[in-house]
Design a protein around this motif. Structure first.
Motif, PDB file in Angstrom:
ATOM      1  N   CYS A  98     -10.966   2.376  40.050  1.00  0.00           N
ATOM      2  CA  CYS A  98     -11.466   1.173  40.706  1.00  0.00           C
ATOM      3  C   CYS A  98     -12.909   1.383  41.172  1.00  0.00           C
ATOM      4  O   CYS A  98     -13.238   2.427  41.749  1.00  0.00           O
ATOM      5  CB  CYS A  98     -10.598   0.815  41.915  1.00  0.00           C
ATOM      6  SG  CYS A  98      -8.958   0.201  41.473  1.00  0.00           S
ATOM      7  N   GLY A 161     -13.050  -2.881  44.544  1.00  0.00           N
ATOM      8  CA  GLY A 161     -11.815  -2.495  43.884  1.00  0.00           C
ATOM      9  C   GLY A 161     -11.648  -3.063  42.487  1.00  0.00           C
ATOM     10  O   GLY A 161     -10.515  -3.301  42.053  1.00  0.00           O
ATOM     11  N   ARG A 163     -11.074  -3.071  38.687  1.00  0.00           N
ATOM     12  CA  ARG A 163     -10.406  -2.130  37.782  1.00  0.00           C
ATOM     13  C   ARG A 163     -11.252  -1.901  36.536  1.00  0.00           C
ATOM     14  O   ARG A 163     -11.850  -2.813  35.985  1.00  0.00           O
ATOM     15  CB  ARG A 163      -9.049  -2.678  37.348  1.00  0.00           C
ATOM     16  CG  ARG A 163      -8.026  -2.827  38.462  1.00  0.00           C
ATOM     17  CD  ARG A 163      -7.415  -1.524  38.892  1.00  0.00           C
ATOM     18  NE  ARG A 163      -6.791  -0.786  37.797  1.00  0.00           N
ATOM     19  CZ  ARG A 163      -6.216   0.398  37.942  1.00  0.00           C
ATOM     20  NH1 ARG A 163      -6.201   0.991  39.131  1.00  0.00           N
ATOM     21  NH2 ARG A 163      -5.656   1.002  36.912  1.00  0.00           N
TER      22      ARG A 163
END
Length: 324
Positions: A98, A161, A163
């Motif tokens: 992340c 965060g 991905r």
């Protein structure tokens, strides 16, 4: 308003491949394309140079699948860039696949489709190719409050965060700063800047001819001096390109020499253009106005004194010398 992303795609198609040139002829062809892009429009040149940089990095350090995927995306109109400057007190980090944190001076934010970003990991700086359609950053557009290069959209970006996949990781830690590519890549933006100097010549000439003032001896002298400055900048780029494949030890000093020559020529050309045209050049609707402010901003690349010191040391040691 120029559609920067569309023109980047057009420029990409002009060159069969943006992979690392393998001889001086191919390198000069790439630099000439960058030069002509800067001559047309400096913010466009800045973004196209970043696009070339990103594709070359992927070509150099990516695996075969990554190289093919990036090339296919670029052929389909994707616009790439490189965002390396960490946001102070909020650097970009990678934790359990992340991305969190930010980048400053992220040129093309809101325009690009893909960005190569760097994060610190064990072993060095790691490159990650982010599909900005899938991992959209928050863009802070308040940062880029400047008098030139506004349309390069150089903003602050942040992720929280986001991905990323294993296939997004390009190369190994430390690849981004490997020489001679890291320092030598400055020759690309120097070529864009040299194109901006040529644009000053073009637009100053057009103004004087249209105004019926090109025959004035003082103005003719300024045009001659402008031409000499533009030729000095272009000549330094050509010399560095010619040296790249013939003398490995002189590669980086010659790139520094090109950067120093473009910096000096650009400063002189800005003065001459404004002397020739006068206050009209600073009206926002005058063709010279954007070129003057954009070039003034774009010339301010970091470390001009360090480049001159590098050149001076190389001259003192006999590593580089004037030639015709």
């Amino acid at each position: 308003m120029i559609d920067l992303r569309t023109i980047i795609a057009q420029r990409t198609r002009q060159l069969a491949s943006l992979r690392d040139p393998d001889d001086a002829t191919a390198l000069l062809a790439l630099l000439r394309l960058l030069y002509e892009t800067g001559r047309q429009d400096l913010p466009l040149g800045r973004l196209f140079e970043g696009h070339v940089d990103a594709l070359q990095i992927v070509s150099r350090y990516g695996d075969s699948g990554q190289v093919l995927a990036a090339a296919a995306a670029a052929s389909a109109g994707a616009a790439f860039g490189v965002w390396n400057a960490d946001l102070r007190d909020e650097p970009l980090t990678l934790d359990q696949s992340c991305l969190t944190g930010g980048k400053s001076f992220a040129s093309g934010a809101g325009i690009l489709s893909h960005a190569l970003v760097s994060v610190d990991v064990k072993g060095g700086r790691q490159l990650i190719l982010v599909d900005l359609g899938k991992a959209r950053p928050a863009i802070d557009r308040n940062f880029w409050s400047v008098i030139g290069m506004q349309r390069s959209a150089t903003h602050i970006v942040r992720w929280d965060g986001a991905r990323i996949d294993a296939a997004d990781v390009i190369g190994t830690p430390g690849d981004y700063v490997r020489e001679p590519w890291f320092s030598g890549g400055a020759l690309r933006f120097a070529a864009v800047q040299a194109g901006g100097i040529a644009a000053l010549v073009d637009r100053t000439r057009d103004h004087l001819v249209t105004a019926g003032r090109a025959d004035d001896p003082h103005q003719a002298g300024r045009l001659a001096a402008l031409f000499a400055a533009a030729e000095a900048a272009a000549g330094a780029i050509r010399a560095a390109a010619a040296t790249w494949y013939t003398d490995e030890d002189a590669r980086l000093p010659m790139v520094s020499a090109a950067r120093a020559a473009v910096y000096e020529a650009g400063g002189l050309a800005l003065t001459l253009a404004q002397e020739a045209v006068g206050v009209q050049a600073l009206f926002v609707d005058h063709p010279l106005s954007a070129t003057i402010t954009d070039l003034s901003m774009y010339l301010r690349q970091p470390g001009p004194d360090a480049q001159r010191m590098c050149v001076g040391a190389a001259v003192a040691s006999g590593l580089i010398r004037p030639s015709l």
